[in-house]
Structure formats: C-alpha cells, structure tokens
Design a protein around this motif. Structure first.
Motif, mmCIF file in Angstrom:
data_model
loop_
_atom_site.group_PDB
_atom_site.id
_atom_site.type_symbol
_atom_site.label_atom_id
_atom_site.label_comp_id
_atom_site.label_asym_id
_atom_site.label_seq_id
_atom_site.Cartn_x
_atom_site.Cartn_y
_atom_site.Cartn_z
ATOM 1 N N SER A 110 0.699 -0.952 0.143
ATOM 2 C CA SER A 110 0.066 0.230 -0.267
ATOM 3 C C SER A 110 0.427 1.501 0.143
ATOM 4 C CB SER A 110 -0.893 0.595 1.345
ATOM 5 O OG SER A 110 -0.320 0.463 2.223
ATOM 6 N N SER A 167 -11.831 -4.058 14.827
ATOM 7 C CA SER A 167 -12.416 -4.032 13.128
ATOM 8 C C SER A 167 -12.561 -3.077 12.265
ATOM 9 C CB SER A 167 -14.324 -4.348 13.656
ATOM 10 O OG SER A 167 -14.185 -2.885 14.599
ATOM 11 N N ASP A 168 -13.194 -3.570 10.788
ATOM 12 C CA ASP A 168 -13.524 -2.754 10.204
ATOM 13 C C ASP A 168 -14.650 -1.829 9.892
ATOM 14 O OD1 ASP A 168 -12.331 -2.498 6.900
ATOM 15 O OD2 ASP A 168 -14.263 -4.204 6.359
ATOM 16 N N MET A 169 -14.288 -0.958 9.342
ATOM 17 C CA MET A 169 -15.348 0.114 8.782
ATOM 18 C C MET A 169 -16.764 0.023 8.241
ATOM 19 S SD MET A 169 -15.277 3.684 10.130
ATOM 20 C CE MET A 169 -13.484 4.373 10.016
ATOM 21 N N VAL A 188 -9.125 0.676 1.822
ATOM 22 C CA VAL A 188 -8.726 -0.459 1.557
ATOM 23 C C VAL A 188 -9.718 -1.344 2.565
ATOM 24 C CG1 VAL A 188 -7.746 -2.524 0.760
ATOM 25 C CG2 VAL A 188 -6.713 -0.216 -0.064
ATOM 26 N N PRO A 189 -11.159 -2.220 2.133
ATOM 27 C CA PRO A 189 -11.800 -2.749 2.983
ATOM 28 C C PRO A 189 -10.735 -3.487 4.177
ATOM 29 C CG PRO A 189 -13.444 -2.491 1.343
ATOM 30 C CD PRO A 189 -11.335 -1.287 1.058
ATOM 31 N N GLY A 190 -10.899 -3.630 5.581
ATOM 32 C CA GLY A 190 -10.043 -4.194 6.317
ATOM 33 C C GLY A 190 -8.686 -3.446 6.216
ATOM 34 N N GLN A 191 -8.375 -2.773 5.304
ATOM 35 C CA GLN A 191 -6.716 -3.004 5.444
ATOM 36 C C GLN A 191 -6.451 -1.280 6.040
ATOM 37 O OE1 GLN A 191 -4.194 -3.684 3.482
ATOM 38 N NE2 GLN A 191 -5.716 -4.245 1.892
ATOM 39 N N LEU A 242 -5.809 2.421 10.060
ATOM 40 C CA LEU A 242 -5.811 1.484 10.272
ATOM 41 C C LEU A 242 -6.745 0.410 11.204
ATOM 42 C CD1 LEU A 242 -2.207 1.014 11.403
ATOM 43 C CD2 LEU A 242 -3.386 1.516 8.958
ATOM 44 N N SER A 259 -8.655 -3.224 10.947
ATOM 45 C CA SER A 259 -8.510 -4.603 11.733
ATOM 46 C C SER A 259 -7.269 -5.114 11.999
ATOM 47 C CB SER A 259 -8.869 -5.434 10.272
ATOM 48 O OG SER A 259 -9.915 -5.417 9.584
ATOM 49 N N LEU A 260 -6.726 -4.332 12.969
ATOM 50 C CA LEU A 260 -5.535 -4.350 13.697
ATOM 51 C C LEU A 260 -5.438 -4.571 15.109
ATOM 52 C CD1 LEU A 260 -2.559 -4.128 12.472
ATOM 53 C CD2 LEU A 260 -2.176 -2.090 13.820
#
Lengths: 306, 524
Positions: free
Chosen positions: B18, B32-34, B208-211, B236, B238-239
C-alpha cells in the motif's frame, strides 16, 4: 481421465450444495436477528422489522435458501448485510492476501517440516532424531496465536527488524505471519516425512539397490527421497486448499487482511451473505485441491490411474 | 513451473503493498473494519467521527454538548407552537465535486433516510424523522416528497413537525442530519458508502476495506478558520488491540481507536513512560443490572430492593480497572437531568437478607442472569452472582455473544435479570428514560428490559418531550425519582474511556458525542 474429472466435478457440486445448505440452516437458526445488528441497538423495533422485511428475513427458510441458490447459480452471492458491499468482489479483493499467506506458510511448512523429518529418518544419529522429535512436539503443542504474538514482540517490537502486523509495509509484512503459519504446521510434515522415509527405506527396491552396490547417498537421493515425498505432496495440496479458505487465527493475530479476517468479522456481525460467501469459497478451495491431488498423484506415480 | 509460482507469489505480494505515508499525518488503529460511511446508515463509535469529519450538518456540538450552528447561520427560528423550525444556510458550502450544499441537499438527505429501502437505523415512520408532517405518506409511497420539509429558496429550509419535539434539533446535529450530494448518492446506490462526496473538513482519499482508510484535508472546505490542521488521517482497520498497542509504543500508530487494551490497562496507566499518552473522558452512558418487574421473583418489589442493597458497586468498578464512576441513577453524569439530590442505595447485605425474608424468600430462590460474552461483563456477572448468593439468590450465568444477547433481552418475558448498558445517541435525557422505562417500550426489539409499567411515569415522559429543555429536566427528574423508588434497575457505573494518544497530537479530546474530532487535531 475426462470421465473421472466429470465425476469428481459432479460430486464437488453436491458437496458445495450440502455445505451451503448446512451453513444457511445454521445461520437461519442462530437466535439473533441480523436486522438488529444492521440497525444498531438504538433503532426502534419497527425499523428492525422494516429492515428484516427488506432483506427477506421474515420469509420461510426454503424461500430464503431458494433465493440464495438462485442468485448464487448466476455468480451473485449477494451483498453484505453490514457493509452493503457485494460479497464475491469483496472475497476476491481479499484473495491475493490469503493466497500470499497460504503459499508463504506452506513453503515454510514444507521446507522446515519435511527437512526435519527427512533428516531425522535419514541419519543414524539418535541425537538428531531426538532433536527432531522435540521440534515436532514443540510445534504441535505451542498455540499458533501465542507463537505469533511472541514473534511479533521479538522481531517487531524488541528488535524492530520486521513490520508489526498489518500488510501496509508491503511484501516484508508477509514474513512473520507466514513463518508462524509454517512453524505451526511443520510438525505434521516432519512426522509424516520421517515415517514415510523410514517405510521407504525398508522397501525391497532399496535393498536391491544397496545389494547392487549403489552408494548410500545415491540410494537416499535417487530412490528413497523421491518416493518418501509422495505422501507429502498429497498433504501439501490438501493443506493449500484449507489455507486458501483463510487462516483465521493467524490473520487475526497479525491483522492480515485476508479471507479469514473477513469470515471472522462476518460471524461476529451475523452477516449471513458474507458467511455464506466465505464458507462456500473455502469449500470450493478444498474441493478443487482434492481433485488436484488426485490428478497430480497420478502424474507423480504412473502406477495410479484416474 | 517454478518461475510461474514465483511470478504468482511476487504478484500477490505486490498487490498486498500500500502507498507510503505522507508528511503531516496522524495514524489511528481500530481492531474492526469500518462498516459504512453513509451518513444515513453509520451509527457506531467508529464511523461517527469520520462522518463528522466528512459531512456538514445544519447544527453541531461544540464545547461538550452545546448546540451551535454549522451550515446554518444560527440555531434556527422556532414557531410559537414549537412545531416549525426554520433555518437559513451559509453560502459557499460546496461538495468536493462542486455541487452546492443547499437546502435541497438537506431535504434529500432526510427523505433518503425516511425511505424504508435505505436500511437506515432511523428509517420509516418510527425513526427520528417520522414526526415530520407528510413523512408517513412519503414512507407509504403516497407522496413523492415530505411535505413538511419546505425549501422556499436554495438557502432556506423549514421543518414542520406533527408534535412539538425539542430534541429535533439534536437529530439535525447528528450525522443523520448531514447534507447528501444527490448526484453521487443516486449514481452509486448501495455502493455510495465507498464513494461518498464530502463537504466537511476532510474528504475520503482512499479506503481499502479491512486495511486502511485515508482522510485528506478538504481544500474547498468553507470555514477556513476551522479547517482541518492535519494533512491526512490514516485509519488502520482490523489491527488487533495488542499489536496496535505495540505499534503505538514503537511507532506507526498515534492513537488507539479502541482505547487502552484491558489486558495492559494497569501497566500502561501506571507506567511513567506512558502517563502522558493516557487521556480519560467520561462517557454519557450507564451500565446496569436490570430486573424484570413482570417476572418472578423480581415482580416482588422487596426482592428488587434487596438486590439493590446486595450489589457492591465499588467492587464491581474495581473489576473493570476503575474505568468508570459509581452510578446512582439512570440519567448519566454530564447530561442535563442528572439529579445531584439522588442518594445511592446503600450496600447493606444484612438489610438485603432481611428484605428477602420479608418477601418470603428466606430459603432462597434460583434465577438466570443474562450477560454478554465480553471480558468486562463476564467479570461483573461473576461478581453479581457471588453477591446475590449472599442473600440467597442462586443465579446461573447465561453468557451470549452480542447479537444473541440483544435479541434475547429485548424479547419480553425471556429474561428475569441481566446486565446491560445504554449510551446516548444524542445528549438529551429523552434518549434514556422514555426508551428504557415507558410501558410501550416493553415490546419485542425495544429496551424496557425491566418490563417497567407506570402510567404516571408515562405521562411525565410524554409531557417532557414537548417542552423546552429547562422544563423537561424538571419532568425527567421527577419521573426518574418515581422509577428509582420501584428499584427496576441497579445502576452500576458510568463508564470512563481511556484513550492512548501520542503526546505529539495537540487539541485531542474525547468528545461526548463524536468521540474523536479529527478536524481539531494538530501536530506539535
């Protein structure tokens, strides 16, 4: 060959159908309302009912499942309840990460595991065999999430030579999760490699080769290793199928944006379309890997026909 | 073959890369993801700060929970009957694609929410905007627009309500009241969330979903004096919390979106090295133990009173690392209506035992205690179980994941006693008492978990909705005293959030409504 493949593909469709039915049924029976998860805790009961109706969640099981199958047959796995994103493109967007992790992890598994196993069986030194057994026990006993956190702490925090989780640092980010995945599975390969080589070494053709005066090194390399590796090929291909479905725990520990993370979050949100998508994708990977194993095996061992 | 494999491997690794971070940036990490950035849908602690950074509303909150104008020139004109609100809009507010942020954009946004197809938490007649004249016809498909929203000129908008409702101003200040670029929303449909067109201090640069999500300063933001100070905010996704903390201690993460992780809380808070990193802020919410007044043995007021005396709140607060303040009422600290004259029920196990005997349960009674499979709630449930056992209530803990937990406790008659929590959606007591104690809210999917029914309280709560804030506070406090006298709840504590923030960030505060206000942050 063609008949075999057609038969296997037909069976694969049956397996996928069964997997989809079972997953959908479990999702349907979970005592939680996905509409509530979408609407949030503050939404009124009427809003939850309205969303439920919009999604067709108030329909009987067979109607919901039939609709899912109808769309799935056309390549449409629906939209995520939680993010509204289309399921299939979302899975495909995550697939390169899962593929990279699966290949990297598998490479470590095979390289480390098979080397240790073959070394243990190929040497006459008991100390080497003992060390190999200890390695096997350790890798099988240590939980992968713990190993991952320790590796992250040592190489990402204490001696910061590698990235601390995530994937944004590029290819170097892959090293630790792949190594963790590889070490977690290497014990199985070591055990299998050792057993396989010991079995091969007792075969008649090895005795014959020795009797004909072939050097021990040549016997090992030319005859024993080649044949001892066959069961590992099966295991590798099957493992690849499983890993392509997402290495859930490793992805969680390292914040790796693969299919495992996607599946985990889908389960937490009762996001049925995404759960269905990730489960079916995993099942598809396993089914394809099984077919490939049969094909590759016949190629490696000409005595076997498919 | 080997080359092909290597090629595929390199390709996948290259795809995993990225872009590098730019200069004046701040990085925030979430576990968690957005889920969404659509202001009609997003309704959680993770997406509200981002939506507040991207979209302009007519009003907003500053300095705590004080309402101030944002896109509007002032707080609006209210008709004498309290049913019509009129706002004039500031000129020169544009979306990033050049479209004007005018009255039509605000009207469209609310109609979009009302449409049941929107899947908005506030959709339909029961949502926040269902009180608008003509909303019902619009929802039922009988009208093309909401007749109660009028736009006499591009910079004037008025809202006509069926019943006077003071809290309507609060609804307009949340992201649900954000103007929406019609052209973009209609173009992208269900994918609008990933293609939002902003008019706020930031724009969505990438996601970028999940990132990772990147917000960049909006060069066309209308209010230059209050424009974003940062170039970019990197979020950031899903960390996991432990890894995020390690990064925050080393480098690469400046703010932990989920706060200081529970497992490391004691060591971080006590560490001299990280003392300056920790910020605490009270949340406008309450965690509580509810008792179902419609279900034995809690249909007996003496039993409920006994439980209130049996619970050691200070001990419970210790179990959550002291992350809160002992609660003595429903309306939290910091919210108008919190009554300083309310005295807490004393922790008195002997009195509780006597009350149990008086209630006819001298030999004890069994029940099931519902809780969430969350670390804090699990610990609290175990403590409550032990404290109830002292007075003869043998409680079996039933621990469920969030979705099942919500479904179970909001199904009337399913649970007798349980742990829950309630947090404001907007800062007004109307977001607490009517939802949690009105008789009509003891219904499937609603939040009167204690099955509390009191006609006098219902009347007071209805009256409070239609009067001004000052008058409403008196009514809410009166209703709350009546509720507390019946012991349907044991309010446990008002949570306090502990953020981990790199001291290089200036102007950080944890806002009671927005959480993070990215546009206020700066770097030293």
């Amino acid at each position: 060959m063609l008949t075999f493949l057609m038969r296997r593909v037909a069976w694969s469709v049956v397996v996928l159908l069964f997997a989809s039915l079972l997953t959908f049924f479990i999702g349907y029976k979970v005592p939680a309302n996905p509409a509530r998860m979408i609407a949030g805790p503050n939404a009124t009961a009427e809003t939850v009912r309205s969303i439920s109706h919009q999604l067709g969640l108030d329909q009987p099981f067979y109607v919901q499942y039939g609709r899912f199958l109808g769309h799935a047959a056309q390549g449409d796995l629906g939209r995520s309840y939680k993010t509204e994103q289309q399921v299939l493109p979302t899975i495909l967007q995550r697939f390169p990460y899962t593929l990279a992790l699966a290949l990297g992890g598998l490479a470590f598994e095979v390289l480390i595991g098979a080397s240790v196993g073959l070394l243990a069986a190929g040497t006459k030194l008991r100390a080497v065999d003992g060390l190999a057994s200890t390695f096997v026990l350790l890798t099988l006993a240590v939980p992968s999430f713990w190993l991952g956190i320790i590796l992250l702490y040592v190489f990402g925090f204490k001696y910061p030579i590698l990235p601390l989780g995530g994937a944004e640092a590029g290819p170097i980010s892959l090293l630790l999760p792949a190594l963790t995945l590889g070490l977690s599975g290497a014990g199985y390969y070591a055990r299998m490699g050792r057993a396989s080589l010991l079995e091969v070494m007792g075969e008649d053709y090895i005795r014959t080769a020795r009797a004909k005066g072939v050097s021990p090194g040549r016997v090992m390399l030319k005859h024993a290793f080649k044949n001892a590796l066959r069961p590992l090929i099966t295991m590798t291909a099957l493992d690849l199928g499983v890993l392509l479905g997402g290495a859930l725990i490793i992805e969680q520990v390292f914040g790796w944006p693969g299919i495992g993370t996607l599946a985990w979050q889908a389960v937490q949100n009762i996001d049925l379309p995404m759960i269905m998508g990730t489960v079916l994708f995993s099942a598809l990977c396993i089914v394809v890997a099984n077919i490939l194993v049969d094909v590759v095996y016949s190629w490696v061992d000409p005595r076997i026909t498919v | 073959m080997k080359r092909m494999l290597l090629g595929a491997f390199s390709l996948t690794l290259a795809l995993a890369a990225s872009p590098a971070l730019a200069a004046k940036n701040v990085t925030v990490a979430y576990s968690s993801d957005m889920h969404t950035l659509d202001p009609a849908i997003g309704d959680d602690v993770q997406n509200w700060p981002v939506e507040h950074a991207l979209f302009v509303t007519l009003l907003t909150y500053r300095d705590g929970t004080t309402l101030v104008p944002w896109a509007a020139t002032d707080l609006g004109q209210v008709s004498k009957d309290g049913k019509t609100y009129t706002f004039h809009l500031k000129k020169g507010i544009v979306f990033q694609d050049g479209e004007p942020t005018d009255a039509a954009a605000f009207k469209y946004a609310i109609e979009r929410i009302l449409d049941p197809k929107s899947k908005s938490p506030q959709s339909g007649k029961a949502g926040w905007f269902g009180n608008l004249v003509g909303a019902a016809d619009f929802v039922d498909g009988k009208a093309k627009d909401v007749s109660g929203i009028k736009t006499p000129d591009p910079y004037t908008i008025s809202f006509q309500l069926i019943k006077a409702d003071r809290t309507f101003l609060n609804y307009l200040a949340t992201p649900f009241g954000s103007a929406v670029d019609r052209k973009a929303a209609e173009k992208w449909g269900s994918d609008y969330s990933h293609h939002v067109v902003a008019n706020g201090p930031f724009v969505l640069k990438s996601w970028v979903p999940g990132q990772e999500m990147v917000l960049a300063r909006n060069p066309t933001y209308f209010d230059k004096a209050n424009a974003a100070k940062l170039d970019e905010v990197h979020i950031l996704l899903s960390l996991n919390d432990q890894v995020a903390l390690l990064r925050a201690q080393r480098s690469g993460v400046d703010v932990l979106g989920n706060g200081v992780p529970t497992a490391q809380f004691a060591s971080i808070v006590q560490s001299p090295q990280y003392k300056s990193y920790v910020h605490s802020a009270g949340q406008i919410g309450v965690d509580y133990l509810y008792m179902n007044t419609q279900k034995a043995p809690f249909d007996n007021k003496l039993v409920r009173e006994a439980v209130s005396h049996a619970i050691d709140k200070k001990r419970i607060l210790q179990l959550v690392n002291g992350r809160g303040k002992v609660a003595n009422q429903v309306i939290p600290l910091g919210l108008a209506g919190n009554d300083p004259t309310v005295k807490d029920v004393s922790y008195d196990p002997a009195k509780a035992k006597a009350l149990m005997a008086q209630a006819g349960f001298k030999n004890g009674v069994s029940t099931t205690l519902l809780t969430l499979t969350d670390e804090a709630f699990t610990k609290i449930a175990q403590a409550v179980q032990q404290q109830l056992a002292v007075i003869g209530i043998k409680a079996t803990i039933k621990s469920l994941p969030q979705a099942e937990w919500i479904n179970t406790m909001t199904t009337p008659g399913t649970t007798a006693i349980g742990l829950s929590g309630w947090f404001q959606a907007y800062p007004d007591a109307s977001d607490f008492l009517p939802i949690l104690f009105k008789s009509s809210q003891y219904a499937p999917g609603s939040w009167n978990l204690s099955g509390y029914k009191n006609k006098a309280v219902d009347t007071l709560l209805d009256q409070a909705q239609g009067v001004n804030l000052g008058a409403s506070v008196t009514l809410y406090q009166k209703a709350q005293k009546m509720i507390l006298a019946d012991y349907p709840w044991v309010p446990l504590y008002y949570p306090v959030v502990y953020d981990f923030v790199n001291p290089k960030i200036q102007n950080f505060s944890h806002h009671p409504v927005w959480g993070f206000v990215y546009q206020d942050w700066n770097l030293k």
